[in-house]
Write a protein that holds these residues in place. Structure first.
Motif, PDB file in Angstrom:
ATOM      1  N   ASN A 142      -6.763  14.183  10.674  1.00  0.00           N
ATOM      2  CA  ASN A 142      -8.170  15.049   9.304  1.00  0.00           C
ATOM      3  C   ASN A 142      -8.292  16.509   9.453  1.00  0.00           C
ATOM      4  O   ASN A 142      -7.969  17.547   8.838  1.00  0.00           O
ATOM      5  N   VAL A 188      -7.655  19.981   7.855  1.00  0.00           N
ATOM      6  CA  VAL A 188      -8.555  20.745   6.892  1.00  0.00           C
ATOM      7  C   VAL A 188      -9.648  21.450   7.693  1.00  0.00           C
ATOM      8  O   VAL A 188     -10.232  22.927   7.683  1.00  0.00           O
ATOM      9  N   HIS A 199     -10.102   9.008  -2.184  1.00  0.00           N
ATOM     10  CA  HIS A 199      -8.687   9.219  -2.706  1.00  0.00           C
ATOM     11  C   HIS A 199      -8.639   8.635  -4.152  1.00  0.00           C
ATOM     12  O   HIS A 199      -8.885   7.437  -4.129  1.00  0.00           O
ATOM     13  N   ARG A 208      -7.445  16.591  -9.761  1.00  0.00           N
ATOM     14  CA  ARG A 208      -7.021  17.206  -8.571  1.00  0.00           C
ATOM     15  C   ARG A 208      -7.964  19.304  -7.526  1.00  0.00           C
ATOM     16  O   ARG A 208      -7.563  19.782  -8.699  1.00  0.00           O
ATOM     17  N   ARG A 261     -11.137  20.529  -5.101  1.00  0.00           N
ATOM     18  CA  ARG A 261     -11.090  20.921  -3.757  1.00  0.00           C
ATOM     19  C   ARG A 261     -12.029  20.517  -2.477  1.00  0.00           C
ATOM     20  O   ARG A 261     -13.400  19.911  -3.220  1.00  0.00           O
ATOM     21  N   ARG A 314      -8.302  21.954   0.334  1.00  0.00           N
ATOM     22  CA  ARG A 314      -7.939  21.337   0.132  1.00  0.00           C
ATOM     23  C   ARG A 314      -7.532  21.038  -1.110  1.00  0.00           C
ATOM     24  O   ARG A 314      -8.984  20.528  -1.490  1.00  0.00           O
ATOM     25  N   ALA A 364      -7.655  17.088  -3.121  1.00  0.00           N
ATOM     26  CA  ALA A 364      -8.321  16.017  -3.194  1.00  0.00           C
ATOM     27  C   ALA A 364      -8.868  15.276  -3.926  1.00  0.00           C
ATOM     28  O   ALA A 364      -9.689  15.894  -5.313  1.00  0.00           O
ATOM     29  N   ARG A 400      -8.202  10.475   2.913  1.00  0.00           N
ATOM     30  CA  ARG A 400      -9.052  11.373   1.522  1.00  0.00           C
ATOM     31  C   ARG A 400      -7.685  12.972   1.082  1.00  0.00           C
ATOM     32  O   ARG A 400      -7.695  12.785   0.072  1.00  0.00           O
ATOM     33  N   TRP A 401      -6.999  12.903   1.604  1.00  0.00           N
ATOM     34  CA  TRP A 401      -6.281  14.493   1.364  1.00  0.00           C
ATOM     35  C   TRP A 401      -4.675  13.724   0.847  1.00  0.00           C
ATOM     36  O   TRP A 401      -3.807  14.329   0.582  1.00  0.00           O
TER      37      TRP A 401
END
Length: 298
Positions: A61, A65, A204, A210, A212, A216, A218, A290-291
């Motif tokens: 992660n 990021v 998530h 969608r 940020r 990124r 999220a 998370r992403w």
């Protein structure tokens, strides 16, 4: 199908996992709270994290990021993140001590007056945080301050462990609303009656927007903002921040998010949490996926 799964006999894995948890909790509870918490953090960071692959997920992660972090900071976070997880877990499973701790925790911030004004007027509140610091501290603290706090929670996959988990969080305060249709209906009734609803929005959500987070994409649930708009509820970011001694907290209530539209309001919540995480990188659950991208239908 869900009910059938719940009614099925406990699996060997469930029994073994729950037995391990029970054994660990029994050992830790023999220690005074002021020692129990750091010992739980040390065991999680030094023993559990390497075995369970937590350090790899944290590194992945951070690579995604925060690619500019130096090696020393990365190594420190690989210890600090699971250490905070272990501390938070044993605090949760020590409800009497958690309530005493929450009662001693100061509340501050520019949104505190608005929060208290909403209670005085009987206006509903949606208090939003993330898996940061120890969110149960602010929930318990609000209850002790006279707020009618309800919280949404996700039942654990292991049914035996979930029974322990629910018992612990119920000992801190109720009502609690499990994710699902029935829980959502009870949660809405709570808001309509002018209660305060505590939510975490940093997991998530495949069917979310969608937005940020840390620069990124999220996928984030819009439900907190949608409920605030529908029921004219105050939408307030709130955080229980662990202090340098590792045992005490301070709770910061930020300015309420102005009502506009659900996407704009939810992005403001993401931005608020990101700022808190950047200030206290070791207190967020960097083990979350998370992403990840949502699954696409064939």
């Amino acid at each position: 199908m869900a009910k059938a799964a719940q009614d099925a006999p406990f699996s060997l894995r469930e029994r073994l996992e729950d037995a391990a948890v029970a054994l660990g909790l029994a050992g830790l509870r023999r220690l005074p709270f002021r020692w129990r918490v750091p010992v739980a953090g040390w065991l999680t960071a030094r023993v559990a994290a390497p075995v369970l692959g937590m350090r790899r997920r944290i590194r992945d992660n951070l690579d995604l990021v925060c690619p500019g972090l130096d090696a020393a900071t990365r190594a420190r976070l690989e210890i600090e993140v699971p250490d905070n997880m272990g501390r938070s877990l044993i605090e949760l499973f020590s409800p009497a001590d958690l309530l005493q701790l929450a009662g001693q925790t100061p509340f501050e911030g520019p949104g505190l007056a608005a929060l208290e004004a909403a209670r005085a007027k009987g206006r509903a509140v949606v208090a939003v945080s993330g898996h940061f610091g120890n969110y149960d501290v602010f929930r318990a603290g609000l209850i002790l301050r006279g707020f009618d706090v309800g919280a949404l929670f996700r039942p654990m996959n292991n049914r035996l462990f979930n029974a322990r988990y629910e018992a612990a969080i119920r000992a801190t305060g109720e009502p609690l609303f499990p994710r699902g249709r029935q829980g959502f209906a009870a949660m809405v009734r709570h808001l309509k009656q002018g209660g305060l609803l505590a939510l975490l929005i940093d997991q998530h959500m495949g069917h979310g927007a969608r937005l940020r987070f840390f620069g990124r994409p999220a996928f984030t649930a819009l439900s907190a903002a949608q409920m605030a708009l529908k029921y004219d509820a105050l939408l307030v970011p709130i955080y229980a921040i662990r202090q340098p001694d590792g045992l005490s907290f301070r709770v910061v209530v930020e300015e309420p998010v102005p009502h506009s539209d659900d996407v704009t309001m939810t992005q403001a919540l993401n931005d608020s949490l990101e700022a808190r995480v950047r200030a206290h990188m070791g207190q967020w659950l960097w083990t979350h996926r998370r992403w990840k991208e949502p699954r696409t239908r064939a």
